[in-house]
Design an enzyme around this catalytic site. Structure first.
Site, PDB file in Angstrom:
ATOM      1  N   PRO A   1       0.814  -1.225   0.000  1.00  0.00           N
ATOM      2  CA  PRO A   1       0.000   0.000   0.000  1.00  0.00           C
ATOM      3  C   PRO A   1       0.843   1.269   0.000  1.00  0.00           C
ATOM      4  O   PRO A   1       0.322   2.362  -0.196  1.00  0.00           O
ATOM      5  CB  PRO A   1      -0.837  -0.109   1.275  1.00  0.00           C
TER       6      PRO A   1
ATOM      7  N   GLU B   1       2.784  -7.880   8.568  1.00  0.00           N
ATOM      8  CA  GLU B   1       2.766  -6.421   8.783  1.00  0.00           C
ATOM      9  C   GLU B   1       3.586  -5.712   7.714  1.00  0.00           C
ATOM     10  O   GLU B   1       3.487  -4.518   7.529  1.00  0.00           O
ATOM     11  CB  GLU B   1       3.374  -6.089  10.150  1.00  0.00           C
TER      12      GLU B   1
ATOM     13  N   ARG C   1      -3.897  -8.023 -20.754  1.00  0.00           N
ATOM     14  CA  ARG C   1      -4.949  -7.718 -21.723  1.00  0.00           C
ATOM     15  C   ARG C   1      -4.580  -6.619 -22.716  1.00  0.00           C
ATOM     16  O   ARG C   1      -5.247  -6.471 -23.736  1.00  0.00           O
ATOM     17  CB  ARG C   1      -6.278  -7.415 -21.028  1.00  0.00           C
TER      18      ARG C   1
ATOM     19  N   ASP D   1     -10.974   1.203 -24.222  1.00  0.00           N
ATOM     20  CA  ASP D   1     -11.209   1.024 -22.789  1.00  0.00           C
ATOM     21  C   ASP D   1     -11.317   2.334 -22.049  1.00  0.00           C
ATOM     22  O   ASP D   1     -10.639   3.296 -22.396  1.00  0.00           O
ATOM     23  CB  ASP D   1      -9.991   0.344 -22.140  1.00  0.00           C
TER      24      ASP D   1
END
Ligand code: ADE
Length: 271
Positions: A105, A132, A170, A185
């Site tokens: 993150p 963690e 893709r 897209d």
């Protein structure tokens, strides 16, 4: 394109990789995904891959040894010995032109531009963090990039790794059946995609727009472009600021702004 995935939960991957477009891309040799179990690179009796953090506190931290060994051995890297303290410690990363990406993150937030950028590499290494976090020396001396899939915290990097694989695969040549598939897209052209309709032309009294059934391709193109602009204007106005627009586009956006100033609320309805 070769993906080398490093994980403590390799069993997470097969079901997704054996499905639909990704499965076909693998069968056709357009992508290859190898999932390596970091636990296979431990040498102690209990195959420990994590340990308690120095300095105390809760949670467990991924140990550096098995991660370094797994990645160095699969990518055949030689990591230079650590340099004495006054030197820039970030200089002693392994010589590798294969990006070694930690899913975390704390990384740069993944988007279509990053997917495009990564799709240019013939080989990528994806390291799935767990617990963690990972021992900081992995970050400092092994990984070359850190990617997050959004500002929320998951239990590990396995789902983010699958998301990267999917988004990158893709857009590779020949992966989608329709060669223009990835061009229209949402995000690929800096706008959200226009709405789609299929049979029946009328469903529960709701009609598909006449223009799409008209057979007039120029009209259909114009309608789609305007719908993409309208959608982006309503849902993601921030994207409009960053996208290159034609004179025609700008004129249409101006008309939307004008319409918005005449309606209550913050949304312009579809014409
Ligand atoms: N691991 C845990 N949460 C994550 C996130 N948001 N992106 C990438 N890896 C993660």
């Amino acid at each position: 394109m070769q993906f080398e995935v490093f994980s403590l939960l390799p069993e997470v991957f097969p079901s997704y990789l054996e499905t639909s477009i990704i499965k076909r891309a693998r069968e056709r040799g357009l992508i290859n995904v190898r999932v390596h179990n970091i636990r296979d690179y431990t040498h102690d009796k209990h195959h420990m891959t994590d340990d308690t953090p120095f300095g105390g506190g809760g949670g467990m931290v991924m140990k550096p040894g098995p991660v370094f060994e797994a990645i160095e051995s699969v990518l055949e890297l030689v990591t230079p010995p650590s340099l004495p303290q006054p030197f820039d410690q970030t200089q002693d990363k392994p010589e590798s032109n294969i990006p070694i990406i930690l899913l975390t993150p704390q990384g740069r937030v993944f988007n279509q531009t990053i997917a495009q950028e990564l799709s240019q590499h013939p080989r990528l290494a994806l390291l799935c963090g767990r617990y963690e976090g990972v021992d900081e020396r992995i970050r400092e001396h092994l990984v070359t990039d850190e990617i997050s899939i959004g500002d929320y915290v998951l239990t590990g990097g396995e789902l983010p790794a699958l998301i990267l694989i999917d988004a990158i695969a893709r857009i590779l040549p020949d992966v989608l059946g329709d060669p223009t598939g990835a061009q229209d897209d949402s995000h690929a052209m800096g706008l959200l995609e226009y709405p789609h309709y299929t049979r029946p032309p009328e469903f529960r009294g709701w009609k598909a727009p006449d223009v799409l059934l008209s057979g007039d391709h120029a009209k259909i193109e114009k309608w789609r472009r305007e719908q993409a602009l309208l959608r982006t204007f309503n849902k993601r106005p921030d994207m409009l600021e960053k996208t290159e627009l034609t004179k025609e586009d700008l004129k249409f956006v101006e008309s939307l702004k004008h319409a918005l100033s005449n309606v209550e609320g913050s949304k312009v309805e579809r014409p």
